[in-house]
Design a protein around this motif. Structure first.
Motif, PDB file in Angstrom:
ATOM      1  N   VAL A  74      39.984   3.752  67.676  1.00 39.60           N
ATOM      2  CA  VAL A  74      40.337   4.510  66.475  1.00 39.60           C
ATOM      3  C   VAL A  74      40.614   5.959  66.835  1.00 39.60           C
ATOM      4  CG1 VAL A  74      39.099   3.039  64.853  1.00 39.60           C
ATOM      5  CG2 VAL A  74      37.895   4.941  65.938  1.00 39.60           C
ATOM      6  N   LEU A  84      31.095   7.612  65.303  1.00 41.39           N
ATOM      7  CA  LEU A  84      31.915   6.406  65.428  1.00 41.39           C
ATOM      8  C   LEU A  84      33.226   6.704  66.145  1.00 41.39           C
ATOM      9  CD1 LEU A  84      31.360   4.932  61.856  1.00 41.39           C
ATOM     10  CD2 LEU A  84      30.472   3.985  64.002  1.00 41.39           C
ATOM     11  N   ASP A  85      33.814   7.830  65.822  1.00 41.44           N
ATOM     12  CA  ASP A  85      35.078   8.218  66.461  1.00 41.44           C
ATOM     13  C   ASP A  85      34.899   8.396  67.963  1.00 41.44           C
ATOM     14  OD1 ASP A  85      37.717   9.061  66.769  1.00 41.44           O
ATOM     15  OD2 ASP A  85      37.238  11.147  66.308  1.00 41.44           O
ATOM     16  N   VAL A 118      37.676   8.864  62.239  1.00 42.57           N
ATOM     17  CA  VAL A 118      37.002   8.111  61.184  1.00 42.57           C
ATOM     18  C   VAL A 118      36.749   9.084  60.043  1.00 42.57           C
ATOM     19  CG1 VAL A 118      34.975   6.751  60.518  1.00 42.57           C
ATOM     20  CG2 VAL A 118      35.891   6.586  62.859  1.00 42.57           C
ATOM     21  N   ASP A 138      30.701   9.696  60.936  1.00 43.17           N
ATOM     22  CA  ASP A 138      32.135   9.563  61.242  1.00 43.17           C
ATOM     23  C   ASP A 138      32.433  10.043  62.662  1.00 43.17           C
ATOM     24  OD1 ASP A 138      32.559   8.647  58.679  1.00 43.17           O
ATOM     25  OD2 ASP A 138      33.341  10.549  57.917  1.00 43.17           O
ATOM     26  N   VAL A 146      34.295  -1.706  65.123  1.00 43.48           N
ATOM     27  CA  VAL A 146      34.175  -0.396  64.473  1.00 43.48           C
ATOM     28  C   VAL A 146      33.742  -0.579  63.028  1.00 43.48           C
ATOM     29  CG1 VAL A 146      35.277   1.845  64.248  1.00 43.48           C
ATOM     30  CG2 VAL A 146      36.246   0.155  65.816  1.00 43.48           C
ATOM     31  N   ALA A 159      30.368   0.811  61.335  1.00 45.67           N
ATOM     32  CA  ALA A 159      30.438   1.691  60.169  1.00 45.67           C
ATOM     33  C   ALA A 159      29.605   1.127  59.027  1.00 45.67           C
ATOM     34  CB  ALA A 159      31.894   1.855  59.736  1.00 45.67           C
ATOM     35  N   THR A 186      35.296   9.341  55.873  1.00 51.84           N
ATOM     36  CA  THR A 186      34.632   8.679  54.752  1.00 51.84           C
ATOM     37  C   THR A 186      34.644   9.585  53.529  1.00 51.84           C
ATOM     38  OG1 THR A 186      33.158   7.487  56.261  1.00 51.84           O
ATOM     39  CG2 THR A 186      32.497   7.602  53.948  1.00 51.84           C
ATOM     40  N   ASP A 216      43.459   5.545  62.297  1.00 52.52           N
ATOM     41  CA  ASP A 216      42.098   5.951  61.978  1.00 52.52           C
ATOM     42  C   ASP A 216      41.425   4.895  61.106  1.00 52.52           C
ATOM     43  OD1 ASP A 216      43.635   6.395  59.759  1.00 52.52           O
ATOM     44  OD2 ASP A 216      43.321   8.553  59.696  1.00 52.52           O
ATOM     45  N   LEU A 217      40.131   5.045  60.928  1.00 53.92           N
ATOM     46  CA  LEU A 217      39.356   4.156  60.065  1.00 53.92           C
ATOM     47  C   LEU A 217      38.983   4.948  58.824  1.00 53.92           C
ATOM     48  CD1 LEU A 217      37.881   1.405  59.677  1.00 53.92           C
ATOM     49  CD2 LEU A 217      35.846   2.521  60.628  1.00 53.92           C
ATOM     50  N   ASP A 218      39.402   4.453  57.657  1.00 53.91           N
ATOM     51  CA  ASP A 218      39.175   5.155  56.393  1.00 53.91           C
ATOM     52  C   ASP A 218      38.208   4.361  55.529  1.00 53.91           C
ATOM     53  OD1 ASP A 218      41.118   7.277  56.848  1.00 53.91           O
ATOM     54  OD2 ASP A 218      42.626   5.703  56.636  1.00 53.91           O
TER      55      ASP A 218
END
Length: 278
Positions: A107, A100-101, A110, A97, A38, A42, A112, A74-76
């Protein structure tokens, strides 16, 4: 209570270096194996999307700290642009975002954050966004802005400029609660507000506790040493920050009781955050 507070003050503090400054948390080496694809996607997506306009990009949160849970975390990310971001930039990043999610099931969302280099290095943001980049963000792409920022101590200035704006947030939370009719929307809101209140409770006592942690449960325990009468409320919020409910009563208690109390006590102890124009 006095003995407990004195004992807490004498205990060795986490998150500080030998000079008493907050150490940067997280690293690319700590990213759990399941989340590495991931992160790569990203990184490549941001490069393709923003090209030369991208100054630098960072990870923050549980993924670079190595504590992320598959299917739950989640991915931050935080991105610094060479110029002020436009609405088209924000729309494009939100689309990335979402893509990707949808693509990576490990995750649960996502997100950003998008800022200009100039804003992140501005005097106004030195003890808020600047501290965030220097201490809580892990470099992923480009030049590290931490090189241009000071070292930070867990003092009242940092406390005020990071979380001294709860009075502005509470009305917005009430609006979002009114709009959150679906259970999933309420769960996400409980997760977000629970985490924010725990972090606010922690930074309220951070200068006395004299340390740093991003662990919600440890934050709640630090708070409990100084405000035992409110300890269980913050411990419960820490638990809900990890395992949220869709109970509307929880959200209402935040904006009707815990939030207003924290706002008043925070203002009394640290003052209010320097105003922003937006």
């Amino acid at each position: 209570m006095t003995e407990t507070v004195h004992r807490a003050a004498r205990a060795p503090r986490p998150g500080l270096d030998a000079q008493g400054c907050i150490e940067r948390e997280g690293s690319l080496g700590r990213i759990p194996h399941a989340f590495r694809p991931v992160v790569v996607a990203a990184r490549d997506g941001l490069l393709d999307l923003l090209g030369d306009r991208l100054h630098s990009a960072y990870l923050y949160g549980s993924v670079p700290r190595g504590t992320a849970r598959v299917g739950r975390s989640d991915l931050d990310l935080l991105v610094a642009l060479r110029e002020e971001p436009a609405d088209t930039d924000r729309d494009a990043v939100r689309a990335l975002d979402a893509s990707l999610d949808k693509r990576f099931q490990q995750v649960d969302g996502v997100g950003t954050l998008l800022y200009s280099r100039a804003r992140l290095l501005s005097d106004l943001e030195t003890y808020d966004l600047g501290w965030f980049v220097a201490c809580l963000c892990t470099p992923l792409l480009g030049e590290d802005l931490a090189e241009y920022l000071p070292r930070y101590r867990p003092d009242t200035l940092l406390a005020r400029e990071t979380n001294g704006d709860l009075a502005l947030l509470l009305p917005r939370w009430r609006e979002r609660i009114a709009e959150a009719t679906a259970p999933e929307a309420r769960r996400r809101l409980v997760r977000y507000t629970s985490r924010h209140l725990v972090r606010t409770g922690f930074t309220l006592v951070m200068p006395r506790w004299n340390g740093w942690t991003s662990d919600l449960h440890r934050m709640a325990e630090a708070f409990a040493a100084y405000y035992p009468e409110r300890a269980e409320r913050l411990r419960a919020a820490a638990a809900l920050g990890h395992e949220p409910t869709d109970d509307l009563a929880v959200l209402r208690s935040y904006v009707d009781d815990l939030g207003p109390w924290l706002e008043a006590e925070y203002t009394r102890v640290h003052g209010t955050k320097a105003p922003r124009t937006e």
